[in-house]
Each structure stands twice: as C-alpha cells, then as structure tokens.
Enzyme design. Structure first.
Site, PDB file in Angstrom:
ATOM      1  N   ALA A  67      37.430  46.824  47.184  1.00 55.41           N
ATOM      2  CA  ALA A  67      36.943  45.807  48.103  1.00 55.41           C
ATOM      3  C   ALA A  67      37.518  44.479  47.611  1.00 55.41           C
ATOM      4  O   ALA A  67      37.830  44.320  46.424  1.00 55.41           O
ATOM      5  CB  ALA A  67      35.427  45.784  48.095  1.00 55.41           C
ATOM      6  N   GLY A 112      36.394  50.330  46.120  1.00 56.62           N
ATOM      7  CA  GLY A 112      36.402  50.714  47.536  1.00 56.62           C
ATOM      8  C   GLY A 112      37.583  51.592  47.899  1.00 56.62           C
ATOM      9  O   GLY A 112      37.523  52.350  48.866  1.00 56.62           O
ATOM     10  N   GLU A 115      36.610  54.992  46.921  1.00 57.85           N
ATOM     11  CA  GLU A 115      35.608  55.430  47.903  1.00 57.85           C
ATOM     12  C   GLU A 115      36.282  55.851  49.219  1.00 57.85           C
ATOM     13  O   GLU A 115      35.856  56.800  49.869  1.00 57.85           O
ATOM     14  CB  GLU A 115      34.595  54.307  48.121  1.00 57.85           C
ATOM     15  N   GLU A 135      33.602  48.965  39.327  1.00 56.42           N
ATOM     16  CA  GLU A 135      32.692  47.898  39.778  1.00 56.42           C
ATOM     17  C   GLU A 135      31.849  47.321  38.644  1.00 56.42           C
ATOM     18  O   GLU A 135      31.533  46.125  38.641  1.00 56.42           O
ATOM     19  CB  GLU A 135      31.761  48.419  40.885  1.00 56.42           C
TER      20      GLU A 135
END
Ligand code: DAK
Length: 261
Positions: A67, A112, A115, A135
């Site tokens: 992200a 992300g 993911e 993260e």
C-alpha cells in the site's frame, strides 16, 4: 476503458492481463489505484467471454511494493478504515471472479502487494520475486486480508512468523511454503502465465468455474458440506451442452469445442 495506474489488456481470446502500472512508486497501491482495480475486476467479471485473468506489475523490480506509504502516513483512523475496506473489497472481488486468477509475481510483493498475490488463485513467481508482510516495520498490522489469507495458504505458524517479523521470503522459499506454485526465469514469466492461461481457456468454461468455486468455498466448509457442494455442481454439469460436447468429443476422438452453455 483507459486507466491511469493500470493496464488492462487482452493478449488472446478470453485471456485478460491486468498490470499495476505505477513503476516510479514500485506499483504501490494508493486509493486511486484501488478504485481502478475495482473497476477493472468488475469489467472482467461482466465479460462473458473472459476465461482467465493474469495479474502482474509494471517494470522489472516490483509486482506491488505495498500500500502507498506516502498516502497512508497522515491518515486518520476513519480514513484508514475506508482505505482498508477499499483494499479488502478489491481482494474479495478478485477472489470472487468466476474465472481463475493467476498472479505473475515479477519482483517485490510486499504488504498490500503480498496480499494482492494471496488473493490470486495461485502464483507463478519470477526468480526475482520477494514476498513479505513488512507492515510491522511501519507500526501497523496488515490491512488488506494478509493475516487471513496467509494463514490459509502457508499455515498458522508460518503466517505468524511472517506477519510478526516482517521477514522477506525469496522465490525458492515461496515455492517451498506454497506462496508460489512455480518459479521461472524472469524473462519467461509472462509466457509461462500465458501458457497456463491458454491451457485453461481451452477447457469447459462452466467446469472451470465450478471447480474453482468448489475449491474456494471448500476452504470454509466442513468436509461433508464441501462434498455435498461438489455433488450438486457435478450433477448440474449434466444439464449443460459442455458436458455433452466434452464427453462426445472424447468418444469421437476429436478436440472438444466448448460453448460455455
Ligand atoms: N509506498 C509508496 N512508495 C513506495 C513504496 C510504498 N509501499 N515502496 C517503494 N516506494 C517508492 C519509494 O519511496 C521510492 O520513491 P522515490 O524516492 O524514488 O520517489 C521508489 O518507490 C523506489 O523505492 P526505493 O528507492 O526504496 O527502491 P529500493 O530498490 O531501494 O527498495 C523496496 C525497494 C521494495 C525494498 C523498498 O522500496 C521498500 O521497502 N518499500 C516499502 C515496502 C513496504 O514496507 N511495503 C509495505 C507497505 S505497508 C491498513 C491498510 C493497508 C495496509 C495496512 C493496514 N489499514 C488501514 C489497517 C497495508 C500496508 C502496506 O502495504
């Protein structure tokens, strides 16, 4: 449709390829990219001719490096909730596509990006691929489904080790623990993805859809319920012309011509 941060191409009939295209930020996912991903996935879902979706990242360095940290830094809790929900719904939509989704992980798949790879049905990785949920280095836990999908793909202890240490996993280890199903030379990644896609596109589309559905739903069903679902899907196949064509072609010793009906 034109996208600012994505490319959606159709390299062969029924085969779609979605490329996250922000190479200067290593294809990091900001809100605009997530919104475009949602649109592109909806477009593939609505296309009855679609048979397979490939997903990759632009450039030779990253699949998706996570992200977008710059976009997240000053978020309030409310904004973070909306951002996480946008990411979650993209991952759910990808998983819910009726056609198989193959991640072609060409480089960093972190946070992300890991993911996104986990929301693909399976992953073919380049020898340069690097996976991880880093993260915790940034003071946050994963937010786009990583804890849940990682534990289902690699098991509880490995998932816990990866999400609590932020350790990066190279392609050979990814293959060993099930994050990737195949590792290939970087310059052959797209061709390997296309080859798998062509194989799938030649099969009975309804059978492919139902086989995917049974495996996916089976993850959250007990064995008896999962087998009952399989029985129902198997029986329903005998009401399709694809079943008659597939079995007829075998017995006639010719290649089947499936119509998806
Ligand atoms: N976001 C934004 N920009 C990024 C980025 C990212 N994730 N990753 C790389 N970039 C940018 C860099 O800032 C740099 O930009 P410029 O300085 O050139 O403007 C450019 O991409 C090239 O990166 P580097 O110069 O760092 O390249 P290196 O080869 O040296 O290093 C690297 C590559 C992938 C090892 C490194 O860039 C890196 O560590 N990147 C960050 C990886 C990371 O931590 N990813 C996880 C992000 S966090 C939640 C919602 C969502 C999430 C969590 C919670 N809730 C709301 C609860 C998800 C979180 C994440 O994904």
């Amino acid at each position: 449709m034109n996208y600012e941060n994505l490319l959606l191409e159709q390299p062969a009939p029924g085969i779609f390829c979605l490329t996250v295209n922000r190479p200067k930020a290593l294809n990091a996912l900001n809100a605009a990219t997530l919104a475009e991903l949602a649109q592109a996935i909806a477009a593939v879902s609505a296309n009855t001719a679609a048979r397979v979706l490939l997903i990759t990242g632009a450039g030779d360095k990253a699949f998706v490096a996570g992200a977008d940290i710059a976009a997240m830094r000053d978020m309030t809790e409310e904004q973070a909730l909306a951002f996480s929900q946008a990411g979650m719904s993209v991952m759910h939509a990808l998983e819910a596509l009726p056609v198989p989704v193959i991640g072609l992980v060409n480089g960093y798949a972190l946070g992300g990006g890991c993911e996104l790879a986990l929301a693909c049905d399976w992953v073919i990785a380049s020898e340069r691929a690097v996976f991880g949920q880093p993260e915790v280095n940034l003071g946050i836990p994963p937010g786009f489904g990583g804890t849940q999908r990682l534990l289902r793909r690699v098991g509880t202890a490995r998932a816990l080790e990866l999400v609590t240490t932020g350790r990066q996993v190279r392609a050979d280890e990814a293959l060993r623990i099930g994050l990737a199903t195949q590792v290939v030379a970087p310059d052959t990644l797209m061709e390997c993805g296309l080859s798998a896609a062509r194989t799938i596109a030649a099969k009975g589309p309804l059978a492919v859809r139902d086989a995917k559905r049974a495996v996916q739903q089976g993850q959250s069903l007990g064995l008896a319920e999962g087998c009952a679902l399989e029985t129902a899907l198997f029986a329903a196949a005998f009401g399709t012309s694809d079943q008659r064509e597939g079995m007829g072609a075998f017995l006639d010793k010719r290649a089947p011509q499936f119509s998806g009906r």
